[in-house]
Design a protein around this motif. Sequence first.
Motif, PDB file in Angstrom:
ATOM      1  N   THR A 231     -12.100  -0.397 -36.364  1.00 31.45           N
ATOM      2  CA  THR A 231     -12.757   0.837 -35.960  1.00 31.45           C
ATOM      3  C   THR A 231     -13.705   0.508 -34.821  1.00 31.45           C
ATOM      4  O   THR A 231     -14.448  -0.478 -34.896  1.00 31.45           O
ATOM      5  CB  THR A 231     -13.535   1.470 -37.129  1.00 31.45           C
ATOM      6  N   VAL A 232     -13.675   1.325 -33.779  1.00 31.04           N
ATOM      7  CA  VAL A 232     -14.502   1.074 -32.601  1.00 31.04           C
ATOM      8  C   VAL A 232     -15.588   2.135 -32.521  1.00 31.04           C
ATOM      9  O   VAL A 232     -15.335   3.327 -32.731  1.00 31.04           O
ATOM     10  CB  VAL A 232     -13.638   1.086 -31.321  1.00 31.04           C
ATOM     11  N   ARG A 242     -16.541   7.508 -32.665  1.00 28.61           N
ATOM     12  CA  ARG A 242     -15.926   6.535 -33.574  1.00 28.61           C
ATOM     13  C   ARG A 242     -14.410   6.689 -33.491  1.00 28.61           C
ATOM     14  O   ARG A 242     -13.876   7.779 -33.699  1.00 28.61           O
ATOM     15  CB  ARG A 242     -16.403   6.779 -35.005  1.00 28.61           C
ATOM     16  N   LEU A 243     -13.729   5.606 -33.167  1.00 26.89           N
ATOM     17  CA  LEU A 243     -12.271   5.618 -33.057  1.00 26.89           C
ATOM     18  C   LEU A 243     -11.695   4.772 -34.182  1.00 26.89           C
ATOM     19  O   LEU A 243     -11.956   3.559 -34.245  1.00 26.89           O
ATOM     20  CB  LEU A 243     -11.802   5.091 -31.703  1.00 26.89           C
ATOM     21  N   ASP A 244     -10.930   5.380 -35.042  1.00 19.94           N
ATOM     22  CA  ASP A 244     -10.410   4.699 -36.224  1.00 19.94           C
ATOM     23  C   ASP A 244      -8.887   4.770 -36.205  1.00 19.94           C
ATOM     24  O   ASP A 244      -8.303   5.851 -36.281  1.00 19.94           O
ATOM     25  CB  ASP A 244     -10.957   5.370 -37.493  1.00 19.94           C
ATOM     26  N   GLY A 245      -8.241   3.623 -36.089  1.00 13.74           N
ATOM     27  CA  GLY A 245      -6.782   3.597 -36.098  1.00 13.74           C
ATOM     28  C   GLY A 245      -6.290   2.404 -36.884  1.00 13.74           C
ATOM     29  O   GLY A 245      -6.154   1.298 -36.345  1.00 13.74           O
ATOM     30  N   GLU A 250      -6.076  -3.182 -31.890  1.00 10.42           N
ATOM     31  CA  GLU A 250      -7.463  -3.157 -31.429  1.00 10.42           C
ATOM     32  C   GLU A 250      -7.550  -3.036 -29.910  1.00 10.42           C
ATOM     33  O   GLU A 250      -8.441  -2.352 -29.384  1.00 10.42           O
ATOM     34  CB  GLU A 250      -8.164  -4.433 -31.901  1.00 10.42           C
ATOM     35  N   LYS A 251      -6.641  -3.644 -29.199  1.00  6.34           N
ATOM     36  CA  LYS A 251      -6.647  -3.576 -27.738  1.00  6.34           C
ATOM     37  C   LYS A 251      -6.528  -2.130 -27.257  1.00  6.34           C
ATOM     38  O   LYS A 251      -7.199  -1.715 -26.307  1.00  6.34           O
ATOM     39  CB  LYS A 251      -5.501  -4.424 -27.183  1.00  6.34           C
ATOM     40  N   GLN A 252      -5.675  -1.336 -27.938  1.00  9.86           N
ATOM     41  CA  GLN A 252      -5.514   0.065 -27.558  1.00  9.86           C
ATOM     42  C   GLN A 252      -6.745   0.886 -27.919  1.00  9.86           C
ATOM     43  O   GLN A 252      -7.116   1.819 -27.203  1.00  9.86           O
ATOM     44  CB  GLN A 252      -4.273   0.646 -28.229  1.00  9.86           C
ATOM     45  N   LEU A 253      -7.388   0.552 -29.046  1.00  4.90           N
ATOM     46  CA  LEU A 253      -8.612   1.252 -29.417  1.00  4.90           C
ATOM     47  C   LEU A 253      -9.704   1.036 -28.373  1.00  4.90           C
ATOM     48  O   LEU A 253     -10.421   1.967 -27.984  1.00  4.90           O
ATOM     49  CB  LEU A 253      -9.100   0.783 -30.795  1.00  4.90           C
ATOM     50  N   LEU A 254      -9.839  -0.208 -27.916  1.00  2.78           N
ATOM     51  CA  LEU A 254     -10.846  -0.513 -26.909  1.00  2.78           C
ATOM     52  C   LEU A 254     -10.537   0.203 -25.592  1.00  2.78           C
ATOM     53  O   LEU A 254     -11.440   0.723 -24.923  1.00  2.78           O
ATOM     54  CB  LEU A 254     -10.918  -2.029 -26.677  1.00  2.78           C
ATOM     55  N   ALA A 259     -11.982   5.035 -22.020  1.00  5.37           N
ATOM     56  CA  ALA A 259     -11.372   6.115 -21.229  1.00  5.37           C
ATOM     57  C   ALA A 259     -11.765   7.483 -21.773  1.00  5.37           C
ATOM     58  O   ALA A 259     -10.962   8.415 -21.741  1.00  5.37           O
ATOM     59  CB  ALA A 259      -9.850   5.962 -21.226  1.00  5.37           C
ATOM     60  N   LEU A 260     -12.979   7.613 -22.255  1.00  5.66           N
ATOM     61  CA  LEU A 260     -13.429   8.899 -22.779  1.00  5.66           C
ATOM     62  C   LEU A 260     -13.688   9.879 -21.632  1.00  5.66           C
ATOM     63  O   LEU A 260     -14.143   9.485 -20.553  1.00  5.66           O
ATOM     64  CB  LEU A 260     -14.712   8.715 -23.594  1.00  5.66           C
ATOM     65  N   ARG A 261     -13.416  11.140 -21.868  1.00  5.85           N
ATOM     66  CA  ARG A 261     -13.578  12.180 -20.850  1.00  5.85           C
ATOM     67  C   ARG A 261     -13.950  13.481 -21.545  1.00  5.85           C
ATOM     68  O   ARG A 261     -13.694  13.661 -22.744  1.00  5.85           O
ATOM     69  CB  ARG A 261     -12.264  12.362 -20.089  1.00  5.85           C
ATOM     70  N   PRO A 262     -14.544  14.422 -20.822  1.00  3.52           N
ATOM     71  CA  PRO A 262     -14.830  15.733 -21.426  1.00  3.52           C
ATOM     72  C   PRO A 262     -13.526  16.437 -21.809  1.00  3.52           C
ATOM     73  O   PRO A 262     -12.502  16.295 -21.145  1.00  3.52           O
ATOM     74  CB  PRO A 262     -15.555  16.484 -20.306  1.00  3.52           C
TER      75      PRO A 262
END
Length: 276
Positions: A231-232, A242-245, A250-254, A259-262
């Motif tokens: 979880t990131v 919080r990104l939970d997958g 983990e590389k894709q979570l990071l 790459a967060l955007r509105p």
Amino acid sequence: MNALIRAALVGAVVGLAQAVIAFHGPEDAAGNLLLMLFATLPAGMLLSWYAMLRNWWLVALLGQFALIALYVGLTMTAPVSDLLAFGAWRVGLISMAAGACGYALGGGMALPLATPVRLSAVGVAASVFLAAWSNHDVTVLAAQAQAMAARNATNVAPDLPGFRLTEVEIRHPDLSLTYKRADAATLVVDVLPETMSPEHACDDAVDLQEDMTCVEAAPDLWILRYDYGSTVFTAHGNTLVRLDGGNVPEKQLLAAARALRPIGLWELAAPAYERP
């Protein structure tokens, strides 16, 4: 006062009682819905008798049945959480209008009325119910707009190539987004008010019994590692994300966290329009 108007007023009071139960009744969703639909029937009968309606018991039964049909139709197409997102006073007004239509429908069928008046009452109430059932997408969209406005926080989401947004849940003041990929990989993104730093949020989520550890990947970017996934936690504007997958590397979570955007209302509404 016209008997049909009295029946509608009785229904409005019953609808208001249902709204109060919806917000202040049991936390269990199924129990709350059952109480809201059936516990108000005695009140409807008592008020119909007090309003001196002819066939008062039949007016109440038919009016309550109409309300049950309306709410069942709505909840089959739009989750209760979406409907309640309108807020207490708006839901109260909507419930009062629904109650008035339901009991007007019951009155139109049970009261001794002239045929044109009876047909008008039944037709108008039935038209309102059909409109509510057939426009659940508009209902969901409007509820989400209200909930987003009430959050008073930045709405953000990651760019996720290959993933599709399948579920949006707005639990004031939190926003939860569920993404899925064709290979069944699932990623849940929670956008929360920034009440703590990513480091403290990561530490707070640690369960020592499950061998979890927190690792700093970059400033304001922390990873909670455990046996079955990662979880990131990161910060973006005035939010904690919080990104939970569990089955997402983990590389894709990071990469998603960087790459967060509105995200706008129409994008959030997409899952509602894709529902079968």
